[in-house]
Design a protein around this motif. Sequence first.
Motif, short mmCIF file in Angstrom:
data_model
loop_
_atom_site.label_atom_id
_atom_site.label_comp_id
_atom_site.label_asym_id
_atom_site.label_seq_id
_atom_site.Cartn_x
_atom_site.Cartn_y
_atom_site.Cartn_z
N PHE A 110 -26.60 21.50 48.27
CA PHE A 110 -27.64 22.53 48.38
C PHE A 110 -27.30 23.63 49.39
N THR A 111 -26.02 23.89 49.62
CA THR A 111 -25.61 24.91 50.59
C THR A 111 -25.08 26.17 49.94
N LEU A 112 -24.86 26.17 48.64
CA LEU A 112 -24.23 27.25 47.89
C LEU A 112 -22.77 27.45 48.31
N TYR A 113 -22.21 26.49 49.03
CA TYR A 113 -20.81 26.55 49.46
C TYR A 113 -20.49 27.88 50.15
N THR A 114 -21.41 28.35 50.97
CA THR A 114 -21.23 29.60 51.66
C THR A 114 -21.24 29.36 53.17
N ASP A 115 -21.02 30.39 53.95
CA ASP A 115 -21.17 30.32 55.40
C ASP A 115 -22.60 30.71 55.75
N TRP A 116 -23.34 29.81 56.38
CA TRP A 116 -24.68 30.15 56.84
C TRP A 116 -24.57 30.89 58.16
N ILE A 117 -25.41 31.86 58.39
CA ILE A 117 -25.30 32.68 59.59
C ILE A 117 -25.82 31.97 60.83
N SER A 118 -26.64 30.92 60.64
CA SER A 118 -27.17 30.17 61.77
C SER A 118 -27.16 28.68 61.47
N ASP A 119 -26.99 27.87 62.49
CA ASP A 119 -27.14 26.42 62.31
C ASP A 119 -28.58 26.14 61.89
N ASP A 120 -28.75 25.12 61.06
CA ASP A 120 -30.05 24.83 60.48
C ASP A 120 -30.48 23.40 60.81
N PRO A 121 -31.73 23.19 61.21
CA PRO A 121 -32.19 21.83 61.53
C PRO A 121 -32.06 20.86 60.36
N GLY A 122 -32.17 21.41 59.14
CA GLY A 122 -32.13 20.54 57.97
C GLY A 122 -30.73 20.22 57.48
N VAL A 123 -29.82 21.19 57.50
CA VAL A 123 -28.49 20.97 56.92
C VAL A 123 -27.36 21.09 57.94
N GLY A 124 -27.70 21.42 59.19
CA GLY A 124 -26.69 21.45 60.23
C GLY A 124 -25.86 22.72 60.22
N ARG A 125 -24.60 22.59 60.59
CA ARG A 125 -23.68 23.73 60.62
C ARG A 125 -22.97 23.85 59.28
N VAL A 126 -23.18 24.94 58.61
CA VAL A 126 -22.65 25.14 57.26
C VAL A 126 -21.66 26.30 57.27
N ARG A 127 -20.39 25.99 57.06
CA ARG A 127 -19.34 27.01 56.99
C ARG A 127 -18.40 26.68 55.82
N TRP A 128 -18.99 26.48 54.67
CA TRP A 128 -18.18 26.06 53.52
C TRP A 128 -17.26 27.16 53.02
N GLU A 129 -17.69 28.41 53.13
CA GLU A 129 -16.79 29.48 52.70
C GLU A 129 -15.51 29.48 53.54
N THR A 130 -15.67 29.35 54.84
CA THR A 130 -14.49 29.30 55.71
C THR A 130 -13.62 28.10 55.38
N TYR A 131 -14.26 26.97 55.15
CA TYR A 131 -13.49 25.75 54.84
C TYR A 131 -12.72 25.90 53.53
N LEU A 132 -13.38 26.40 52.49
CA LEU A 132 -12.78 26.45 51.16
C LEU A 132 -11.79 27.59 50.96
N THR A 133 -11.94 28.65 51.73
CA THR A 133 -11.05 29.81 51.53
C THR A 133 -9.98 29.93 52.60
N GLN A 134 -10.14 29.27 53.74
CA GLN A 134 -9.17 29.40 54.82
C GLN A 134 -8.61 28.05 55.28
N GLU A 135 -9.49 27.14 55.67
CA GLU A 135 -9.03 25.90 56.29
C GLU A 135 -8.37 24.95 55.29
N LEU A 136 -9.11 24.58 54.25
CA LEU A 136 -8.60 23.60 53.29
C LEU A 136 -7.35 24.07 52.55
N PRO A 137 -7.30 25.31 52.03
CA PRO A 137 -6.07 25.73 51.34
C PRO A 137 -4.83 25.66 52.22
#
Length: 309
Positions: A110-137
């Motif tokens: 439920f994160t849309l695999y994007t980078d959230w601009i702020s940490d969220d109490p419900g889903v925590g720290r979301v930086r999936w865009e960074t992970y999928l486009t920079q870190e993981l590759p």
Amino acid sequence: MTTSRVWLAVVCAIVAALVPATATADPGAQVAGEVGLGGRAAQIDVYSPAMGRVIENKVIKAAGAGAPTLYLLTGAGGGSDGISWWDNTGVRHFFADKFVNVVMPVGGAFTLYTDWISDDPGVGRVRWETYLTQELPGVIDRTLSTSGRNAIAGVSMSAASALDLAIQSGPRFSAVAAMSGCPWAADPLGIAMASAQAVRGGGNPGNMWGLPGGPVWQQHDVFANAGRLAGKTLFLSAATGVPGPADRGLPMPPVEAIAGTCTAAFAGRLGQLGIPATYLHRPTGSHTWGQFETDLYEAWPHLAAAIGA
């Protein structure tokens, strides 16, 4: 104390302050562990500095070095719920004889695999865009000695995400498949649909992209930014929602009917821009893994040609 001794004391204090920070410096994205899953399949865990945690990835390795990579994203549950390409389809068998590395990240519900601009109490720290486009590759390229050529594919929630990630990351992905999803725009309908995903996961959409319709929403509006997909190989698919022979599992006709409308609209947008795309609109199919699997296999020849698989 003389001036020289004062400066010596200052330098020593600075060095003392720097040593602990150096000792605990972030090591960067790297493999945190690997477990074989039989044959050329493995679970490769990768540490993400952006999210400060280890992400699990199911991987089907190519038979040798120099192969391209397909990043395969799953639906709303992120695969953590046991519902995914790995769990619900025959991808392991299908790609066994293909010269490609298939990487299936687990997580991102439920994160849309994007980078959230702020940490969220419900889903925590979301930086999936960074992970999928920079870190993981980067980790995959080093670990598997890949060709550096990549494609990305998404289904349902991640269909729009795959398009967005391809837009945001420039040349990282040369081919994209978006199956049974709903590409979004920064208009009231698009904002409502994207926000609903975040809310389902317990997150606050304001922590995702800020003020509805604001600058960050505009940045991720795939209709407005569709021109940045020019030059990439694009595959779009969806169905009517009418159950058909490919379906397996519980049919969800309304969901697929909505996906069909959204996908048709985005195909039309690409047509307006003169951007070529393969668009498959199935007369039957009701948002099941049977339909998704059929469409992935239909998409594969197009993706393979683009990345040299």
